[in-house]
Write an enzyme that holds these catalytic residues in place. Structure first.
Site, mmCIF file in Angstrom:
data_model
loop_
_atom_site.group_PDB
_atom_site.id
_atom_site.type_symbol
_atom_site.label_atom_id
_atom_site.label_comp_id
_atom_site.label_asym_id
_atom_site.label_seq_id
_atom_site.Cartn_x
_atom_site.Cartn_y
_atom_site.Cartn_z
ATOM 1 N N HIS A 72 -6.603 9.063 -16.368
ATOM 2 C CA HIS A 72 -6.407 10.511 -16.357
ATOM 3 C C HIS A 72 -4.917 10.806 -16.325
ATOM 4 C CE1 HIS A 72 -10.607 11.835 -14.659
ATOM 5 N NE2 HIS A 72 -10.697 10.952 -15.636
ATOM 6 N N TYR A 198 -9.586 20.622 -8.746
ATOM 7 C CA TYR A 198 -9.461 21.015 -7.344
ATOM 8 C C TYR A 198 -9.524 22.538 -7.290
ATOM 9 C CZ TYR A 198 -8.027 16.308 -5.912
ATOM 10 O OH TYR A 198 -7.992 14.969 -5.637
ATOM 11 N N PRO A 289 -9.601 13.102 2.412
ATOM 12 C CA PRO A 289 -9.718 12.618 1.031
ATOM 13 C C PRO A 289 -9.089 13.523 -0.019
ATOM 14 C CG PRO A 289 -11.812 13.514 1.791
ATOM 15 C CD PRO A 289 -10.907 13.501 2.983
ATOM 16 N N LYS A 293 -5.911 9.172 -1.168
ATOM 17 C CA LYS A 293 -4.970 8.150 -0.727
ATOM 18 C C LYS A 293 -5.595 6.992 0.045
ATOM 19 C CE LYS A 293 -1.503 9.927 -2.603
ATOM 20 N NZ LYS A 293 -1.635 9.462 -3.969
ATOM 21 N N TYR A 381 0.722 12.208 -6.105
ATOM 22 C CA TYR A 381 -0.671 11.941 -6.465
ATOM 23 C C TYR A 381 -0.799 10.625 -7.240
ATOM 24 C CZ TYR A 381 -5.549 13.226 -7.274
ATOM 25 O OH TYR A 381 -6.924 13.240 -7.267
#
Length: 388
Positions: A72, A198, A289, A293, A381
């Protein structure tokens, strides 16, 4: 029984540590309470940072990941009824790979067994002695065994036994419990979007993720005491449709294969070593979560631990082992802050008034529109580079 490193826990941390030590010529034995079938089937994290992907490739266990993983190049922040894409590749030149934790575990088990690794599943009555570096346990046949080691590695997760073997006064504990939980489902349905979404919604956070081209992973923010029995499949899908709604988006439904409620917490202990016992992964730290990580931190820990134990056991150099905890915790606290920031920006909090909600939306709009803010999110990220 005798080995150099006794490893408690056959999750990704314990298995990768055993494999990295094997590559360095250090012997180990891995002990696991569950049987192999359970370990290979349990669904956990699914997002691999780029440093994690590169390490698995370098260790020779990335072939199936490269064939089946889903690269991604970004994620979407969904708010105000629309998607705002954070382009990882454009901002950092790096990406993430969606590949389930259980798939990493399968790859590592297959490789360790092919290399003659000593993996013992289905053990019970495990007790560790950090000072003597011994492990007492019953094997899968019920026979009592004693494993004598040079050092021990506690890779047995948050609820494992190794951290409890350290006297309470020897540890400093930092923890924070969030006032909500995640209701997670695994559905037999093709992903409705090619990347993770998200979502900030007045009814609560929602996340659209995936595990494969045919399996979707979805989450809903719920109260921390929510009962999964109160959520029928229909209620789950209806709430997901409401929170994930956006122009041009259609949520694909399918049979729900698994569902459960998971609390949200941050937890860190220091030091990560006591006498001859070293802690790694969830045994030493937990992150919410939201930042993806958890498994990545565990893998970063054992990368450093494998180097430290190799230097200690083959080179008689105690320096890296003495620095192990402090070096790991620098990365852990950076990940804690990022996970807290993502969580605070995207979730509704009990008692939040309109002023606080407008602050969250202001932060989301700034993050989505500012190159500097988006770059900060992206580089955290995809995973900060490993230190030497």
């Amino acid at each position: 029984m005798r080995t150099q490193v006794g490893i408690i826990g056959a999750g990704p941390a314990g298995l990768l540590l055993s494999h990295l030590l094997h590559l360095a010529g250090v012997d180990s034995v891995v002990l696991e309470l569950r049987d192999r079938a359970y370990v290979e089937a349990r669904v956990r994290a699914g997002v691999l940072e780029q440093p994690t992907v590169e390490l698995l490739r370098e260790a020779g266990v990335g072939e199936r990941m490269d064939a089946r993983g889903l690269p991604h190049d970004g994620i979407s922040l969904r708010f105000d009824g629309a998607d705002h894409r954070i382009d990882f590749r454009a901002l950092t030149g790096r990406r993430i790979t969606v590949y389930g934790q259980q798939e990493v575990v399968k790859d590592l088990i297959a490789r360790r067994l092919a290399d003659g690794g000593d993996l013992r599943f289905g053990v019970s009555d495990v007790a560790v002695d950090p000072r003597a570096a011994t492990v007492s346990f019953r094997d899968s046949a019920g026979a009592r065994q004693i494993l004598r080691c040079d050092v021990l590695a506690g890779c047995d997760g948050f609820h494992g036994i190794t951290r409890d073997a350290i006297p309470a006064g020897a540890l400093t504990v930092h923890q924070h419990t969030y006032p909500f939980a995640w209701l997670g489902v695994l559905a037999e349905a093709p992903p409705s979007h090619h990347e993770l979404i998200y979502t900030y919604h007045p009814r609560g956070f929602a996340l659209h993720s995936m595990r494969s081209p045919t399996i979707t992973r979805l989450y809903l923010q719920v109260p921390p005491d929510e009962r999964i029995e109160d959520w029928s499949d229909r209620r789950i899908w209806d709430e997901l449709h409401t929170r994930l709604a956006a122009d041009g988006f259609t949520l694909a439904e399918g049979p729900i294969l698994e569902k459960g409620v998971t609390g949200m917490r941050s937890f860190v202990v220091a030091p990560m070593r006591h006498e001859r016992l070293f802690l790694a992964g969830d045994a030493a730290h937990i992150v919410p979560p939201t930042g993806a990580k958890g498994m990545n931190l565990a893998i970063a820990d054992v990368r450093r631990l494998s180097v430290a134990l190799t230097a200690l056991l083959t080179g008689n150099d105690p320096g890296p082992a003495e620095r192990y905890g402090a070096d790991c915790l620098a990365r852990v606290w950076r990940a804690q802050h990022f996970s807290w920031w993502m969580t605070s920006m995207l979730h509704t909090f009990p008692g939040h008034d309109p002023f606080q909600r407008e602050l969250q939306l202001a932060q989301l709009r700034y993050t989505a529109s500012s190159t500097a803010a988006a770059t900060s999110l992206a580089e955290n990220y995809v995973g900060l580079p490993y230190s030497p």
